[in-house]
Write a protein that holds these residues in place. Structure first.
Motif, PDB file in Angstrom:
ATOM      1  N   GLN A  81      43.751  46.197  39.055  1.00  0.00           N
ATOM      2  CA  GLN A  81      44.650  45.148  39.537  1.00  0.00           C
ATOM      3  C   GLN A  81      45.953  45.716  40.093  1.00  0.00           C
ATOM      4  O   GLN A  81      46.470  45.229  41.104  1.00  0.00           O
ATOM      5  CB  GLN A  81      44.913  44.124  38.436  1.00  0.00           C
ATOM      6  CG  GLN A  81      45.516  44.669  37.149  1.00  0.00           C
ATOM      7  CD  GLN A  81      45.787  43.576  36.125  1.00  0.00           C
ATOM      8  OE1 GLN A  81      45.708  42.381  36.411  1.00  0.00           O
ATOM      9  NE2 GLN A  81      46.103  43.977  34.896  1.00  0.00           N
ATOM     10  N   ASP A 106      40.516  35.292  43.901  1.00  0.00           N
ATOM     11  CA  ASP A 106      39.755  36.401  43.358  1.00  0.00           C
ATOM     12  C   ASP A 106      40.634  37.655  43.406  1.00  0.00           C
ATOM     13  O   ASP A 106      41.783  37.612  43.001  1.00  0.00           O
ATOM     14  CB  ASP A 106      38.421  36.527  44.123  1.00  0.00           C
ATOM     15  CG  ASP A 106      37.397  37.373  43.399  1.00  0.00           C
ATOM     16  OD1 ASP A 106      36.690  36.841  42.527  1.00  0.00           O
ATOM     17  OD2 ASP A 106      37.321  38.587  43.697  1.00  0.00           O
ATOM     18  N   TRP A 107      40.132  38.789  43.894  1.00  0.00           N
ATOM     19  CA  TRP A 107      40.946  40.011  43.897  1.00  0.00           C
ATOM     20  C   TRP A 107      42.256  39.808  44.652  1.00  0.00           C
ATOM     21  O   TRP A 107      43.314  40.274  44.228  1.00  0.00           O
ATOM     22  CB  TRP A 107      40.193  41.156  44.570  1.00  0.00           C
ATOM     23  CG  TRP A 107      39.053  41.756  43.818  1.00  0.00           C
ATOM     24  CD1 TRP A 107      38.349  41.203  42.765  1.00  0.00           C
ATOM     25  CD2 TRP A 107      38.457  43.023  44.073  1.00  0.00           C
ATOM     26  NE1 TRP A 107      37.356  42.067  42.364  1.00  0.00           N
ATOM     27  CE2 TRP A 107      37.394  43.188  43.146  1.00  0.00           C
ATOM     28  CE3 TRP A 107      38.707  44.039  44.994  1.00  0.00           C
ATOM     29  CZ2 TRP A 107      36.589  44.326  43.128  1.00  0.00           C
ATOM     30  CZ3 TRP A 107      37.905  45.170  44.974  1.00  0.00           C
ATOM     31  CH2 TRP A 107      36.865  45.314  44.053  1.00  0.00           C
ATOM     32  N   ARG A 110      44.719  37.955  42.659  1.00  0.00           N
ATOM     33  CA  ARG A 110      45.289  38.804  41.610  1.00  0.00           C
ATOM     34  C   ARG A 110      46.459  39.616  42.173  1.00  0.00           C
ATOM     35  O   ARG A 110      47.529  39.697  41.568  1.00  0.00           O
ATOM     36  CB  ARG A 110      44.196  39.718  41.055  1.00  0.00           C
ATOM     37  CG  ARG A 110      44.597  40.513  39.836  1.00  0.00           C
ATOM     38  CD  ARG A 110      43.377  40.976  39.063  1.00  0.00           C
ATOM     39  NE  ARG A 110      42.633  39.825  38.572  1.00  0.00           N
ATOM     40  CZ  ARG A 110      41.348  39.587  38.839  1.00  0.00           C
ATOM     41  NH1 ARG A 110      40.657  40.418  39.584  1.00  0.00           N
ATOM     42  NH2 ARG A 110      40.766  38.516  38.346  1.00  0.00           N
ATOM     43  N   CYS A 113      49.388  37.232  42.715  1.00  0.00           N
ATOM     44  CA  CYS A 113      50.012  36.814  41.458  1.00  0.00           C
ATOM     45  C   CYS A 113      50.856  37.935  40.852  1.00  0.00           C
ATOM     46  O   CYS A 113      51.944  37.684  40.318  1.00  0.00           O
ATOM     47  CB  CYS A 113      48.945  36.373  40.457  1.00  0.00           C
ATOM     48  SG  CYS A 113      48.306  34.707  40.715  1.00  0.00           S
ATOM     49  N   THR A 128      47.444  30.210  44.817  1.00  0.00           N
ATOM     50  CA  THR A 128      46.538  31.073  44.059  1.00  0.00           C
ATOM     51  C   THR A 128      45.239  30.352  43.745  1.00  0.00           C
ATOM     52  O   THR A 128      45.251  29.205  43.304  1.00  0.00           O
ATOM     53  CB  THR A 128      47.210  31.570  42.757  1.00  0.00           C
ATOM     54  OG1 THR A 128      46.220  32.191  41.924  1.00  0.00           O
ATOM     55  CG2 THR A 128      47.845  30.440  41.964  1.00  0.00           C
ATOM     56  N   ASN A 133      46.150  34.857  37.615  1.00  0.00           N
ATOM     57  CA  ASN A 133      45.055  35.804  37.811  1.00  0.00           C
ATOM     58  C   ASN A 133      45.287  37.184  37.221  1.00  0.00           C
ATOM     59  O   ASN A 133      44.518  38.103  37.489  1.00  0.00           O
ATOM     60  CB  ASN A 133      44.791  35.964  39.313  1.00  0.00           C
ATOM     61  CG  ASN A 133      43.708  35.014  39.793  1.00  0.00           C
ATOM     62  OD1 ASN A 133      42.706  34.834  39.121  1.00  0.00           O
ATOM     63  ND2 ASN A 133      43.926  34.402  40.938  1.00  0.00           N
ATOM     64  N   LEU A 134      46.350  37.362  36.459  1.00  0.00           N
ATOM     65  CA  LEU A 134      46.611  38.672  35.887  1.00  0.00           C
ATOM     66  C   LEU A 134      45.639  38.945  34.746  1.00  0.00           C
ATOM     67  O   LEU A 134      45.444  38.106  33.870  1.00  0.00           O
ATOM     68  CB  LEU A 134      48.051  38.775  35.370  1.00  0.00           C
ATOM     69  CG  LEU A 134      49.126  39.067  36.420  1.00  0.00           C
ATOM     70  CD1 LEU A 134      49.232  37.953  37.450  1.00  0.00           C
ATOM     71  CD2 LEU A 134      50.473  39.287  35.762  1.00  0.00           C
ATOM     72  N   GLN A 135      45.033  40.125  34.774  1.00  0.00           N
ATOM     73  CA  GLN A 135      44.095  40.481  33.709  1.00  0.00           C
ATOM     74  C   GLN A 135      44.856  40.875  32.440  1.00  0.00           C
ATOM     75  O   GLN A 135      45.859  41.584  32.516  1.00  0.00           O
ATOM     76  CB  GLN A 135      43.224  41.657  34.158  1.00  0.00           C
ATOM     77  CG  GLN A 135      42.237  41.275  35.232  1.00  0.00           C
ATOM     78  CD  GLN A 135      41.703  42.481  35.977  1.00  0.00           C
ATOM     79  OE1 GLN A 135      42.196  43.586  35.866  1.00  0.00           O
ATOM     80  NE2 GLN A 135      40.679  42.244  36.790  1.00  0.00           N
ATOM     81  N   ARG A 216      38.884  47.029  34.080  1.00  0.00           N
ATOM     82  CA  ARG A 216      39.379  45.807  33.420  1.00  0.00           C
ATOM     83  C   ARG A 216      38.864  45.670  31.995  1.00  0.00           C
ATOM     84  O   ARG A 216      39.413  44.881  31.224  1.00  0.00           O
ATOM     85  CB  ARG A 216      39.032  44.569  34.261  1.00  0.00           C
ATOM     86  CG  ARG A 216      37.572  44.253  34.338  1.00  0.00           C
ATOM     87  CD  ARG A 216      37.298  43.063  35.247  1.00  0.00           C
ATOM     88  NE  ARG A 216      37.558  43.370  36.648  1.00  0.00           N
ATOM     89  CZ  ARG A 216      37.561  42.449  37.615  1.00  0.00           C
ATOM     90  NH1 ARG A 216      37.312  41.180  37.327  1.00  0.00           N
ATOM     91  NH2 ARG A 216      37.794  42.786  38.864  1.00  0.00           N
TER      92      ARG A 216
END
Length: 300
Positions: A81, A106-107, A110, A113, A128, A133-135, A216
């Motif tokens: 990310q 999606d990516w 991310r 965000c 968004t 979307n942050l992992q 991830r």
């Protein structure tokens, strides 16, 4: 709608980023970011409409997609990310864009965000796909409910050597399957997929994708130069910029929940819109709703 924007390139420290530009170069910038396994074709009906209103619209090819290339054979083909966010920052710096409206899913969502969370002064507003979307990588080893785990089968496939070989040999068929599973009620999958599929022929596509889905879950180390950003992201920082979250009610990989569990992550003006009959490929399936969200923020 046919896309007629010429591909241009931004030479950043890590990548030669390919992008398509629409509208006047003096317009307020809007950057549109696709996901996996998608391409700038997701924005074919959105970019020209924004350009017609005088905005400078930039639609990027993410690392590992289309004509975007790494500058050095020695650079880790990371899909983490922080790498996606750094690419977005580097693109803005190279194009001398101090602040932009961002739209991604999606990516790409991310990346948008993360930049909105850590560099809010660079983001005028944010659309968004699917909210925050942050992992949360430190928590990634916790199992989810079986139905959700089932939807993530492709991620676990990519954790294995067999999955690497499967993506290498069958990338077109595998990505088309994901399109169909993730947008199960969209009638245009078969028509639109061939327009994006060539973007997956990038020589770094497989490596970047595999790294993304391994990192991830802490199954692959990240780029050491980005460790500081990943560390900041473990704090799950709030997003303060004006934001609209678009969620597909028919999303086959992450269906919209009844309760908005992400709302508390947004401290500025925020609205969630659940789109009936829409799957994961939000801008391509719902261009009018996506365009409206962008313009609602830009014109408010």
């Amino acid at each position: 709608m046919n896309h007629d924007a010429q591909i241009q390139y931004a030479l950043t420290p890590s990548l030669n980023i390919a992008y398509e530009e629409h509208g006047p170069s003096t317009g307020d910038p809007v950057i549109l970011l696709h996901g996996f396994p998608y391409s700038p074709r997701a924005y074919d009906e959105i970019a020209p409409a924004l350009a017609a209103k005088g905005y400078r619209v930039i639609v990027t090819y993410l690392r590992g997609f289309g004509p975007t290339r790494f500058n050095s054979p020695d650079t880790l083909r990371s899909g983490q990310q922080a790498a996606l966010a750094q690419d977005l920052l580097d693109l803005m710096d190279t194009l001398a864009i101090k602040q932009a409206a961002l739209c991604g899913y999606d990516w790409g969502g991310r990346a948008a965000c993360i930049v909105a969370a850590l560099w809010p002064e660079r983001v005028r507003c944010l659309v968004t796909g699917d909210g925050y979307n942050l992992q949360n990588i430190p928590n990634s080893t916790q199992p989810l409910d079986p139905e959700t785990e089932h939807r993530f089968w492709y991620q676990y496939y990519f954790h294995t050597p067999r999955g690497v070989e499967g993506l290498t040999q069958n990338r077109r068929a595998l990505c088309e399957l994901l399109w169909m599973l993730w947008s199960p009620t969209w009638a245009k999958n078969a028509e639109r997929y061939p327009l994006s599929a060539p973007a997956f022929d990038n020589p770094d596509f497989v490596e970047v994708v595999i790294h993304s889905y391994r990192h991830r879950f802490m199954y692959a180390p990240g780029d050491p130069t980005l460790e500081w950003m990943e560390e900041a992201l473990t704090q799950q920082p709030m997003i303060s910029v004006p934001t609209i979250s678009l969620c597909g009610a028919d999303d086959g990989v992450g269906p919209a929940t009844e309760i908005d569990e992400d709302a508390e992550r947004f401290t500025g003006p925020y609205e969630r819109r659940v789109l009936a009959g829409v799957g994961h490929n939000i801008p391509e399936e719902a261009p009018e709703a996506t365009l409206k969200a962008i313009l609602d923020l830009l014109e408010s």
